[in-house]
Design an enzyme around this catalytic site. Structure first.
Site, PDB file in Angstrom:
ATOM      1  N   LYS A 149       0.832  -1.092  -0.258  1.00 14.99           N
ATOM      2  CA  LYS A 149      -0.073  -0.135  -0.103  1.00 14.99           C
ATOM      3  C   LYS A 149       0.959   1.277   0.132  1.00 14.99           C
ATOM      4  CE  LYS A 149      -4.276  -1.809   1.663  1.00 14.99           C
ATOM      5  NZ  LYS A 149      -5.202  -1.974   2.670  1.00 14.99           N
ATOM      6  N   ARG A 156      -3.532  -9.642   5.432  1.00 20.36           N
ATOM      7  CA  ARG A 156      -3.842  -9.810   4.145  1.00 20.36           C
ATOM      8  C   ARG A 156      -2.993  -9.377   3.157  1.00 20.36           C
ATOM      9  NH1 ARG A 156      -6.638  -6.566   0.340  1.00 20.36           N
ATOM     10  NH2 ARG A 156      -8.316  -7.638  -1.004  1.00 20.36           N
TER      11      ARG A 156
END
Length: 268
Positions: free
Chosen positions: A214, A248
């Site tokens: 991210k 995740r």
């Protein structure tokens, strides 16, 4: 907790949720797995490398993403879900905030609904999940970044999602919480959200941490998308230390090794 036909020891272990995006525009792997053959190959690879759950997404939720209809999302994910369920016994999660999509996914046998809006986007989602008795992951999200006190507001927002779940009589052992790294947060907020996992743990539910590749990693390390593996692994290790039961990730093998090493040290 039980997800699908698997028992997860969320007090003592950290499990990997492998990311399978069947989208043309996801920020990291858009277009790579949006054919049935490619999706099945990636699923098999992630399971071999140590993924305990496969999270299937049919709509990109990257910043500035283009929303699609429930019908289009269903068309994208259903062939993949049905094929995965027929070939593997690993629990399957669907990353959606739309009850119409969740309903069809549940019919296909999915074991978890991963809702990036924490039951706040669709009034029918909580009722549907309760009736189907599926596990749910409730992520922190909001429509703005106007926090008065980020730490308190993060917890308050998640408690609102929990209230919706409890009002619909969703069992405690079906609930996972996610701090929502990358959603309605600037880079500092994202770092704080990771740092505050211990606070979230005090709410009494297993925590899922999703930081893989991210922007918070890219912004912090000043690296492009393809060079964010090390930063992701650091957040995985830190997440374990702060009580995360699930991470995740895209890169299953490397994160699984980091988890196993960290657990070996902590469990000595």
């Amino acid at each position: 907790m039980i997800i699908g036909n698997k028992i997860f020891d969320t007090d003592h272990e950290t499990y990997i949720m492998g990311i399978l995006n069947v989208t043309p525009d996801s920020f990291s792997d858009g277009g790579k797995h949006n054919t049935l053959e490619a999706a099945l190959k990636q699923t098999e690879e992630m399971i071999k490398e140590g993924a305990s759950i496969i999270d299937v997404g049919g709509e990109s939720t990257r910043p500035g993403y283009q929303k699609i209809s429930a019908e289009e999302e269903i068309e994208r994910i259903m062939p993949v879900l049905e094929a995965i369920k027929s070939r593997f016994d690993t629990p399957i999660s669907v990353d959606t905030y739309k009850s119409a999509v969740a309903k069809e996914a549940i019919k296909a046998g999915v074991d978890m609904i991963n809702d990036i809006w924490g039951f706040k986007a669709d009034d029918n989602m909580a009722k549907l999940c309760q009736e189907a008795e599926v596990a749910v992951c409730l992520m922190h999200n909001r429509s703005n970044k106007d926090y008065l006190d980020f730490r308190k507001d993060l917890l308050k927002d998640l408690q609102e999602s929990l209230k919706i779940a409890k009002d619909h009589k969703i069992a405690d052992d079906k609930i996972i919480l996610d701090p929502g790294v990358g959603f309605a947060k600037d880079s500092k907020h994202n770092l704080l959200a990771i740092n505050y996992l211990t606070d979230l743990k005090e709410l009494g539910y297993p925590i899922l941490l999703g930081t893989s590749r991210k922007s918070v990693i890219g912004n912090t390390l000043k690296v492009p998308l393809e060079e964010r593996l090390e930063g992701t692994i650091v957040t995985t290790v830190l997440g374990i230390e702060r009580g995360a039961s699930f991470v995740r990730v895209h890169d299953v093998k490397e994160n699984k090794r980091a988890i196993d090493m960290t657990r070996a040290i902590l469990n000595t």
